[in-house]
Scaffold this motif. Sequence first.
Motif, PDB file in Angstrom:
ATOM      1  N   GLU A   1      68.798 -53.201  83.439  1.00  0.00           N
ATOM      2  CA  GLU A   1      68.961 -51.759  83.244  1.00  0.00           C
ATOM      3  C   GLU A   1      68.248 -51.085  84.401  1.00  0.00           C
ATOM      4  OE1 GLU A   1      65.560 -50.536  80.188  1.00  0.00           O
ATOM      5  OE2 GLU A   1      66.679 -52.275  79.466  1.00  0.00           O
ATOM      6  N   ALA A   2      68.257 -49.772  84.454  1.00  0.00           N
ATOM      7  CA  ALA A   2      67.517 -49.072  85.505  1.00  0.00           C
ATOM      8  C   ALA A   2      66.045 -49.513  85.441  1.00  0.00           C
ATOM      9  CB  ALA A   2      67.638 -47.573  85.321  1.00  0.00           C
ATOM     10  N   THR A   3      65.523 -50.006  86.551  1.00  0.00           N
ATOM     11  CA  THR A   3      64.208 -50.636  86.552  1.00  0.00           C
ATOM     12  C   THR A   3      63.365 -50.155  87.726  1.00  0.00           C
ATOM     13  OG1 THR A   3      65.103 -52.625  85.492  1.00  0.00           O
ATOM     14  CG2 THR A   3      63.014 -52.870  86.648  1.00  0.00           C
ATOM     15  N   ASP A   4      62.115 -49.771  87.426  1.00  0.00           N
ATOM     16  CA  ASP A   4      61.159 -49.361  88.453  1.00  0.00           C
ATOM     17  C   ASP A   4      60.103 -50.451  88.626  1.00  0.00           C
ATOM     18  OD1 ASP A   4      62.498 -46.963  88.566  1.00  0.00           O
ATOM     19  OD2 ASP A   4      61.078 -45.905  87.275  1.00  0.00           O
ATOM     20  N   VAL A   5      59.793 -50.763  89.872  1.00  0.00           N
ATOM     21  CA  VAL A   5      58.806 -51.806  90.142  1.00  0.00           C
ATOM     22  C   VAL A   5      57.817 -51.358  91.211  1.00  0.00           C
ATOM     23  CG1 VAL A   5      60.414 -53.672  89.547  1.00  0.00           C
ATOM     24  CG2 VAL A   5      60.218 -52.919  91.925  1.00  0.00           C
ATOM     25  N   ALA A   6      56.641 -52.002  91.177  1.00  0.00           N
ATOM     26  CA  ALA A   6      55.680 -51.907  92.274  1.00  0.00           C
ATOM     27  C   ALA A   6      55.703 -53.256  92.961  1.00  0.00           C
ATOM     28  CB  ALA A   6      54.280 -51.603  91.735  1.00  0.00           C
ATOM     29  N   ILE A   7      55.783 -53.244  94.280  1.00  0.00           N
ATOM     30  CA  ILE A   7      55.894 -54.478  95.054  1.00  0.00           C
ATOM     31  C   ILE A   7      54.621 -54.650  95.879  1.00  0.00           C
ATOM     32  CG2 ILE A   7      57.298 -55.768  96.702  1.00  0.00           C
ATOM     33  CD1 ILE A   7      59.643 -53.913  95.958  1.00  0.00           C
ATOM     34  N   MET A   8      53.874 -55.721  95.605  1.00  0.00           N
ATOM     35  CA  MET A   8      52.566 -55.936  96.206  1.00  0.00           C
ATOM     36  C   MET A   8      52.616 -57.060  97.244  1.00  0.00           C
ATOM     37  SD  MET A   8      48.973 -56.984  94.297  1.00  0.00           S
ATOM     38  CE  MET A   8      48.891 -55.393  93.444  1.00  0.00           C
ATOM     39  N   PRO A   9      52.031 -56.846  98.426  1.00  0.00           N
ATOM     40  CA  PRO A   9      51.971 -57.920  99.416  1.00  0.00           C
ATOM     41  C   PRO A   9      51.237 -59.141  98.854  1.00  0.00           C
ATOM     42  CG  PRO A   9      51.358 -55.810 100.389  1.00  0.00           C
ATOM     43  CD  PRO A   9      51.429 -55.591  98.908  1.00  0.00           C
ATOM     44  N   ALA A  10      51.715 -60.326  99.227  1.00  0.00           N
ATOM     45  CA  ALA A  10      51.121 -61.557  98.710  1.00  0.00           C
ATOM     46  C   ALA A  10      49.646 -61.673  99.075  1.00  0.00           C
ATOM     47  CB  ALA A  10      51.888 -62.761  99.252  1.00  0.00           C
ATOM     48  N   GLU A  11      49.289 -61.249 100.294  1.00  0.00           N
ATOM     49  CA  GLU A  11      47.898 -61.361 100.725  1.00  0.00           C
ATOM     50  C   GLU A  11      46.978 -60.517  99.846  1.00  0.00           C
ATOM     51  OE1 GLU A  11      50.448 -60.405 102.566  1.00  0.00           O
ATOM     52  OE2 GLU A  11      50.781 -62.076 103.971  1.00  0.00           O
ATOM     53  N   LEU A  12      47.423 -59.325  99.515  1.00  0.00           N
ATOM     54  CA  LEU A  12      46.639 -58.451  98.636  1.00  0.00           C
ATOM     55  C   LEU A  12      46.514 -59.064  97.245  1.00  0.00           C
ATOM     56  CD1 LEU A  12      45.209 -55.816  97.922  1.00  0.00           C
ATOM     57  CD2 LEU A  12      47.463 -54.755  97.602  1.00  0.00           C
ATOM     58  N   PHE A  13      47.609 -59.616  96.726  1.00  0.00           N
ATOM     59  CA  PHE A  13      47.588 -60.244  95.410  1.00  0.00           C
ATOM     60  C   PHE A  13      46.578 -61.386  95.381  1.00  0.00           C
ATOM     61  CE2 PHE A  13      49.406 -63.494  92.472  1.00  0.00           C
ATOM     62  CZ  PHE A  13      49.326 -62.759  91.294  1.00  0.00           C
ATOM     63  N   ARG A  14      46.601 -62.238  96.386  1.00  0.00           N
ATOM     64  CA  ARG A  14      45.664 -63.376  96.415  1.00  0.00           C
ATOM     65  C   ARG A  14      44.224 -62.897  96.560  1.00  0.00           C
ATOM     66  NH1 ARG A  14      49.859 -65.660  99.723  1.00  0.00           N
ATOM     67  NH2 ARG A  14      48.660 -65.133 101.590  1.00  0.00           N
ATOM     68  N   ASP A  15      44.016 -61.869  97.367  1.00  0.00           N
ATOM     69  CA  ASP A  15      42.653 -61.332  97.537  1.00  0.00           C
ATOM     70  C   ASP A  15      42.111 -60.790  96.211  1.00  0.00           C
ATOM     71  OD1 ASP A  15      42.686 -61.975 100.199  1.00  0.00           O
ATOM     72  OD2 ASP A  15      43.125 -59.943 100.904  1.00  0.00           O
ATOM     73  N   LEU A  16      42.963 -60.106  95.447  1.00  0.00           N
ATOM     74  CA  LEU A  16      42.534 -59.560  94.165  1.00  0.00           C
ATOM     75  C   LEU A  16      42.179 -60.673  93.183  1.00  0.00           C
ATOM     76  CD1 LEU A  16      45.109 -56.645  93.759  1.00  0.00           C
ATOM     77  CD2 LEU A  16      42.634 -56.403  94.076  1.00  0.00           C
ATOM     78  N   LEU A  17      42.952 -61.750  93.198  1.00  0.00           N
ATOM     79  CA  LEU A  17      42.654 -62.873  92.310  1.00  0.00           C
ATOM     80  C   LEU A  17      41.320 -63.531  92.671  1.00  0.00           C
ATOM     81  CD1 LEU A  17      46.095 -64.704  91.857  1.00  0.00           C
ATOM     82  CD2 LEU A  17      45.090 -62.878  90.496  1.00  0.00           C
ATOM     83  N   MET A  18      41.039 -63.618  93.953  1.00  0.00           N
ATOM     84  CA  MET A  18      39.766 -64.195  94.396  1.00  0.00           C
ATOM     85  C   MET A  18      38.593 -63.289  94.041  1.00  0.00           C
ATOM     86  SD  MET A  18      40.405 -67.143  95.859  1.00  0.00           S
ATOM     87  CE  MET A  18      38.999 -67.448  96.939  1.00  0.00           C
ATOM     88  N   LYS A  19      38.829 -62.010  94.044  1.00  0.00           N
ATOM     89  CA  LYS A  19      37.758 -61.041  93.815  1.00  0.00           C
ATOM     90  C   LYS A  19      37.491 -60.795  92.331  1.00  0.00           C
ATOM     91  CE  LYS A  19      36.398 -56.314  95.075  1.00  0.00           C
ATOM     92  NZ  LYS A  19      36.822 -55.073  95.805  1.00  0.00           N
ATOM     93  N   HIS A  20      38.541 -60.833  91.510  1.00  0.00           N
ATOM     94  CA  HIS A  20      38.419 -60.467  90.095  1.00  0.00           C
ATOM     95  C   HIS A  20      38.776 -61.658  89.215  1.00  0.00           C
ATOM     96  CE1 HIS A  20      37.888 -56.177  90.997  1.00  0.00           C
ATOM     97  NE2 HIS A  20      38.865 -56.309  91.891  1.00  0.00           N
ATOM     98  N   ALA A  21      37.761 -62.293  88.639  1.00  0.00           N
ATOM     99  CA  ALA A  21      37.996 -63.445  87.766  1.00  0.00           C
ATOM    100  C   ALA A  21      38.894 -63.125  86.576  1.00  0.00           C
ATOM    101  CB  ALA A  21      36.655 -64.014  87.300  1.00  0.00           C
ATOM    102  N   PRO A  22      38.748 -61.960  85.910  1.00  0.00           N
ATOM    103  CA  PRO A  22      39.650 -61.657  84.788  1.00  0.00           C
ATOM    104  C   PRO A  22      41.124 -61.603  85.200  1.00  0.00           C
ATOM    105  CG  PRO A  22      37.725 -60.235  84.703  1.00  0.00           C
ATOM    106  CD  PRO A  22      37.679 -60.940  86.033  1.00  0.00           C
TER     107      PRO A  22
END
Length: 240
Positions: A105-126
């Motif tokens: 259906e009509a869908t809105d998304v946010a598209i995040m760079p992979a590098e940013l995603f990995r950095d956030l995972l390294m920074k935030h354990a939760p």
Amino acid sequence: MSTTLALQSARSLRGIKLFECISDPELKAVEGQCRFRSYAKAETLLDKGSLTREVFFVLKGAAAAVTFSPAGREVTLGIIRAGDMFGELAAIDQEPRSATVTAMEATDVAIMPAELFRDLLMKHAPMAFGVLQRLSNIVRTTGIRIMELATLQAAQRVYAELLRMAKPDAAVPGLWVVRPLPPMHEIASLTGTTRETVNRAVSQLYPSGLLKRKGRNLFIMERDKLMEIVQSLQVHHGRK
């Protein structure tokens, strides 16, 4: 809601559970590094085999992750709804995309760079733990579907899928509802059968009152009885 507030809401990641641990100022900075895009129904968000690495977060709407057999048969791997994400596998392991994702259906998304995603995972354990939980759920669900393909007949696979889709009805204790009921061909793709088989399996339970259809919603009137049907036929089929 004003046009400005609606636009701000449509471009916010705050509704995504994965970001609950991030402060508002940091999340604002993260949003500034994302792309926000709207897709029309049936539009492709990404293609299987592509080498892109971004991670997608669904803000509104729904999409289906599908793959195709060598003969061209479409197999639905999962339905991705508002609040969910997809594309994290390629961001983590740098391998090609494992599925094609198409807007239901009509869908809105946010598209995040992979590098940013990995950095956030390294920074935030939760956040990292949230991704692990999601991947664990994918593994478990895949294992269950493989078992069902090996041990259940087509109609029983349909019932098992409906049980997974159903959520408790907030208005009526003990009542479960699939809201909204996906199109028959999508359930067929999830359960490895045909649209006609899905329609027949669902329709044959209407006379007993075990299932009831109201508009786009399917109500499971007695969830325990439907579970008994699946389990008893699973045992019977397994002994053949």
